[in-house]
Motif scaffolding. Structure first.
Motif, PDB file in Angstrom:
ATOM      1  N   PRO A 167       3.074  -4.519  11.255  1.00  0.00           N
ATOM      2  CA  PRO A 167       2.013  -3.520  11.461  1.00  0.00           C
ATOM      3  C   PRO A 167       1.796  -3.236  12.945  1.00  0.00           C
ATOM      4  N   ARG A 168       1.011  -2.194  13.221  1.00  0.00           N
ATOM      5  CA  ARG A 168       0.807  -1.772  14.607  1.00  0.00           C
ATOM      6  C   ARG A 168       0.174  -2.868  15.453  1.00  0.00           C
ATOM      7  N   ARG A 169      -0.832  -3.543  14.933  1.00  0.00           N
ATOM      8  CA  ARG A 169      -1.542  -4.549  15.710  1.00  0.00           C
ATOM      9  C   ARG A 169      -0.609  -5.681  16.128  1.00  0.00           C
ATOM     10  N   VAL A 170       0.221  -6.112  15.194  1.00  0.00           N
ATOM     11  CA  VAL A 170       1.167  -7.187  15.510  1.00  0.00           C
ATOM     12  C   VAL A 170       2.226  -6.698  16.489  1.00  0.00           C
ATOM     13  N   ALA A 171       2.694  -5.450  16.313  1.00  0.00           N
ATOM     14  CA  ALA A 171       3.724  -4.901  17.200  1.00  0.00           C
ATOM     15  C   ALA A 171       3.233  -4.807  18.631  1.00  0.00           C
ATOM     16  N   ASP A 172       1.987  -4.359  18.825  1.00  0.00           N
ATOM     17  CA  ASP A 172       1.449  -4.255  20.174  1.00  0.00           C
ATOM     18  C   ASP A 172       1.210  -5.632  20.790  1.00  0.00           C
ATOM     19  N   ALA A 173       0.834  -6.605  19.961  1.00  0.00           N
ATOM     20  CA  ALA A 173       0.598  -7.951  20.477  1.00  0.00           C
ATOM     21  C   ALA A 173       1.897  -8.632  20.894  1.00  0.00           C
ATOM     22  N   ALA A 174       2.979  -8.312  20.205  1.00  0.00           N
ATOM     23  CA  ALA A 174       4.287  -8.894  20.530  1.00  0.00           C
ATOM     24  C   ALA A 174       5.231  -7.804  21.010  1.00  0.00           C
ATOM     25  N   ALA A 175       4.786  -7.003  21.968  1.00  0.00           N
ATOM     26  CA  ALA A 175       5.532  -5.824  22.404  1.00  0.00           C
ATOM     27  C   ALA A 175       6.911  -6.191  22.960  1.00  0.00           C
ATOM     28  N   ARG A 176       6.980  -7.229  23.788  1.00  0.00           N
ATOM     29  CA  ARG A 176       8.256  -7.609  24.381  1.00  0.00           C
ATOM     30  C   ARG A 176       9.280  -7.999  23.325  1.00  0.00           C
ATOM     31  N   ARG A 177       8.817  -8.713  22.305  1.00  0.00           N
ATOM     32  CA  ARG A 177       9.736  -9.135  21.251  1.00  0.00           C
ATOM     33  C   ARG A 177      10.195  -7.943  20.420  1.00  0.00           C
ATOM     34  N   VAL A 178       9.270  -7.044  20.118  1.00  0.00           N
ATOM     35  CA  VAL A 178       9.622  -5.877  19.304  1.00  0.00           C
ATOM     36  C   VAL A 178      10.613  -4.993  20.039  1.00  0.00           C
ATOM     37  N   ARG A 179      10.360  -4.725  21.317  1.00  0.00           N
ATOM     38  CA  ARG A 179      11.274  -3.849  22.047  1.00  0.00           C
ATOM     39  C   ARG A 179      12.638  -4.512  22.220  1.00  0.00           C
ATOM     40  N   ARG A 180      12.666  -5.863  22.308  1.00  0.00           N
ATOM     41  CA  ARG A 180      13.946  -6.561  22.399  1.00  0.00           C
ATOM     42  C   ARG A 180      14.725  -6.433  21.099  1.00  0.00           C
ATOM     43  N   TRP A 181      14.030  -6.551  19.959  1.00  0.00           N
ATOM     44  CA  TRP A 181      14.693  -6.418  18.664  1.00  0.00           C
ATOM     45  C   TRP A 181      15.227  -5.006  18.447  1.00  0.00           C
ATOM     46  N   VAL A 182      14.395  -4.009  18.715  1.00  0.00           N
ATOM     47  CA  VAL A 182      14.805  -2.619  18.490  1.00  0.00           C
ATOM     48  C   VAL A 182      15.997  -2.272  19.386  1.00  0.00           C
ATOM     49  N   THR A 183      15.955  -2.682  20.644  1.00  0.00           N
ATOM     50  CA  THR A 183      17.061  -2.386  21.553  1.00  0.00           C
ATOM     51  C   THR A 183      18.332  -3.108  21.127  1.00  0.00           C
ATOM     52  N   ALA A 184      18.204  -4.342  20.648  1.00  0.00           N
ATOM     53  CA  ALA A 184      19.382  -5.088  20.194  1.00  0.00           C
ATOM     54  C   ALA A 184      20.010  -4.423  18.968  1.00  0.00           C
ATOM     55  N   ILE A 185      19.183  -3.975  18.029  1.00  0.00           N
ATOM     56  CA  ILE A 185      19.720  -3.306  16.843  1.00  0.00           C
ATOM     57  C   ILE A 185      20.368  -1.977  17.217  1.00  0.00           C
ATOM     58  N   ALA A 186      19.737  -1.238  18.172  1.00  0.00           N
ATOM     59  CA  ALA A 186      20.336   0.006  18.643  1.00  0.00           C
ATOM     60  C   ALA A 186      21.685  -0.252  19.305  1.00  0.00           C
ATOM     61  N   THR A 187      21.802  -1.355  20.024  1.00  0.00           N
ATOM     62  CA  THR A 187      23.080  -1.728  20.625  1.00  0.00           C
ATOM     63  C   THR A 187      24.117  -2.040  19.561  1.00  0.00           C
ATOM     64  N   LEU A 188      23.703  -2.774  18.532  1.00  0.00           N
ATOM     65  CA  LEU A 188      24.608  -3.080  17.414  1.00  0.00           C
ATOM     66  C   LEU A 188      25.088  -1.803  16.743  1.00  0.00           C
ATOM     67  N   GLN A 189      24.173  -0.867  16.510  1.00  0.00           N
ATOM     68  CA  GLN A 189      24.556   0.386  15.861  1.00  0.00           C
ATOM     69  C   GLN A 189      25.533   1.171  16.716  1.00  0.00           C
ATOM     70  N   LEU A 190      25.315   1.191  18.019  1.00  0.00           N
ATOM     71  CA  LEU A 190      26.237   1.898  18.905  1.00  0.00           C
ATOM     72  C   LEU A 190      27.635   1.296  18.829  1.00  0.00           C
ATOM     73  N   GLY A 191      27.720  -0.031  18.782  1.00  0.00           N
ATOM     74  CA  GLY A 191      29.025  -0.666  18.669  1.00  0.00           C
ATOM     75  C   GLY A 191      29.735  -0.321  17.370  1.00  0.00           C
ATOM     76  N   ILE A 192      28.985  -0.321  16.252  1.00  0.00           N
ATOM     77  CA  ILE A 192      29.588   0.015  14.961  1.00  0.00           C
ATOM     78  C   ILE A 192      30.023   1.474  14.939  1.00  0.00           C
TER      79      ILE A 192
END
Length: 536
Positions: A24-49
């Motif tokens: 949810p939004r509240r959890v995402a904002d509280a753990a912003a660094r972790r969320v942005r790291r996950w999203v960027t890592a998945i985007a990197t994986l998708q680019l490789g595939i």
């Protein structure tokens, strides 16, 4: 093997959707660094595939039957598959993945410290996943769901700062206009399912080969596809939502202009076998594209805001891309989408440097660095234009001969060639008028290099799209009407550019300059229609 390829292809999108749904939004904002790291890592994986699949498709195309067995059997055949992997979808997915990865990387620093950056990355991941599924989808229902999810994710990104009235107005204006496209697309897909008895794109494309003449139901579906694609790609007069979306963060603008606004063009290219079954709808599309390109290009030249100028530039480019589709030049349209996406993403992400760049250009011009002095003879205006026309025609002809391109065998080849001729001629004319010999030589060399690069890129994209897009089948009368409209539109735009580029405008042209600067008041007129939705 094919089901493994399909599973791997949709895995990053599924992960991004799950991330947006579970957190949810509240959890995402509280753990912003972790969320942005996950999203960027998945985007990197998708680019490789996506890159691996693009290389695999190229190997299969280039090597033919000599390609490795894994590559030959890896791509699913056209048929009852929810994912349709061919040259068109593979190239588009690679572009979407690359743009998404760049924007995620850029947003890490751009939004660092923003209290809502976790929620921003959450919706960015969902939007990237939706666009990816839309590009890869081989089923009408999956395509429509991904289409709606793309608008849903973009709406939340536009409202990243909901306290700004301009952001509210832009988001809800876009919401209202795009719903028209959603309804048109829904009706078109229902008609297609009823016409062919299947919702799988592969099966529909195969069935189209046995149709001698399009039924009334198929023609209506084709027209509705054109309407939906035109509205989604901000064609005149449904373009007004795009210049209003400047209140959003710059990475969202880049994602929207480089990726999401191309959804309408991709819809037309993806369903080109369907739309081509009713050739008169292509003529309608060509007219809309010409009007949009001419209108937006004129308005763009009068804007004082960098981002608003880029917005109208996007509208003009989308109009030209739709014109290419209307001419049946679907491979050229696909190349235009890919090139424009890369350019516009860079333009928006680098828009903050415009002041420093203009200052540097001003300093360089005052120093006259690299000037080789004026040409021995100052050429009159007509002679300058004729010289530029000769060099531009030679560059286009030389590039075509070197790479074996024959405009007479390509859909709309001569019409699009004439447009490119006008553009290069105008550019060379400005260089010739300066009277700097070194600038003239460099401009001629650059024009020739650009023509070669365009021709080579077209050959590559046309190879990818071979077998996925049909050849145009317009009648001689339709070609004549389209050619006349396109010729008048771009010739008129050329003359307007010649007049407005003068240092001093007369009173009459000065007034039109002001009108153009206000977009000929189309935006303010439609704002009255959709403005009530802001307070709803």
């Amino acid at each position: 093997m094919a089901w493994i390829i399909v599973t791997v292809a949709v895995l990053p999108a599924a992960m991004l959707l799950a991330l947006a749904a579970v957190i949810p939004r509240r959890v995402a904002d509280a753990a912003a660094r972790r969320v942005r790291r996950w999203v960027t890592a998945i985007a990197t994986l998708q680019l490789g595939i996506a890159a691996a699949l693009a290389v695999g498709f190229a190997m299969r195309f280039v090597m033919g039957t000599e390609a490795p067995a894994a590559i030959q059997a890896g791509f699913p055949a056209a048929g009852a598959w929810p994912i349709h992997l061919d040259g068109v979808s593979t190239l588009m997915w690679l572009m979407v993945s690359f743009i998404g990865w760049v924007i995620c990387r850029f947003s890490i620093r751009y939004l660092d410290g923003d209290p809502s950056q976790g929620n921003y990355f959450r919706w960015t991941g969902l939007t990237l996943a939706a666009v990816s599924l839309m590009v890869l989808s081989g089923h009408l229902l999956l395509f429509y769901v991904a289409w709606l999810m793309t608008s849903f994710g973009l709406h939340h990104l536009l409202l990243h700062d909901p306290g700004r009235p301009a952001a509210q107005r832009a988001a809800w204006t876009k919401f209202a206009i795009i719903r028209i496209a959603d309804v048109a697309l829904a009706i078109a897909l229902i008609l297609l399912d009823a016409e062919f008895g299947t919702a799988f794109l592969g099966e529909i494309f195969v069935a189209l080969g046995d149709i001698a003449a399009a039924s009334p139901r198929l023609q209506v579906a084709s027209l509705l596809l054109v309407v939906a694609g035109s509205i989604k790609s901000a064609q005149f007069p449904f373009h007004t939502w795009l210049p209003q979306t400047l209140e959003t963060p710059t990475p969202v603008s880049a994602l929207m202009h480089a990726g999401i606004v191309n959804a309408g063009g991709y819809l037309i290219i993806r369903t080109s076998p369907i739309v081509s079954a009713a050739p008169w709808t292509l003529a309608v599309l060509a007219v809309f594209g010409t009007v949009t390109a001419a209108y937006a290009a004129i308005v763009m030249t009068t804007q004082t805001s960098v981002k608003k100028s880029l917005a109208y530039s996007t509208i003009a480019q989308m109009g030209f891309m739709m014109l290419q589709c209307g001419l049946g030049a679907f491979s050229a349209a696909l190349l235009h989408v890919l090139a424009h996406s890369m350019y516009k993403a860079h333009a928006f992400l680098a828009s903050g440097n415009v002041i420093a760049e203009r200052t540097a250009v001003g300093v360089m011009s005052t120093r006259s660095v690299g000037s080789s002095g004026p040409m021995p003879v100052a050429l009159p205006g007509l002679v300058t234009w004729l010289a530029a026309a000769v060099f531009s025609l030679g560059a286009l002809a030389g590039a075509s001969l070197i790479l074996g391109l024959d405009p007479s065998t390509k859909p709309g080849g001569f019409v699009l060639g004439a447009v490119l001729f006008l553009a290069i001629t105008r550019w060379l004319e400005k260089a010739f008028a300066g009277g700097d010999r070194q600038l003239v030589v460099r401009s001629i060399a650059v024009a020739g290099g650009l023509c070669l690069l365009y021709a080579a890129s077209y050959r590559i994209v046309d190879g990818y799209a071979a077998g996925s897009v049909p050849a145009a089948s317009l009648s001689a009368l339709q070609w004549s009407v389209i050619g006349l409209i396109v010729g008048c539109g771009f010739a008129g735009m050329f003359l307007i550019d010649q007049v407005t580029s003068r240092p001093q405008l007369s009173g009459r042209f000065g007034r039109w300059f002001v009108h153009a600067g206000n977009g000929f008041y189309v935006e303010s007129t439609l704002r009255r229609v959709f403005g009530s939705l802001v307070s709803s």
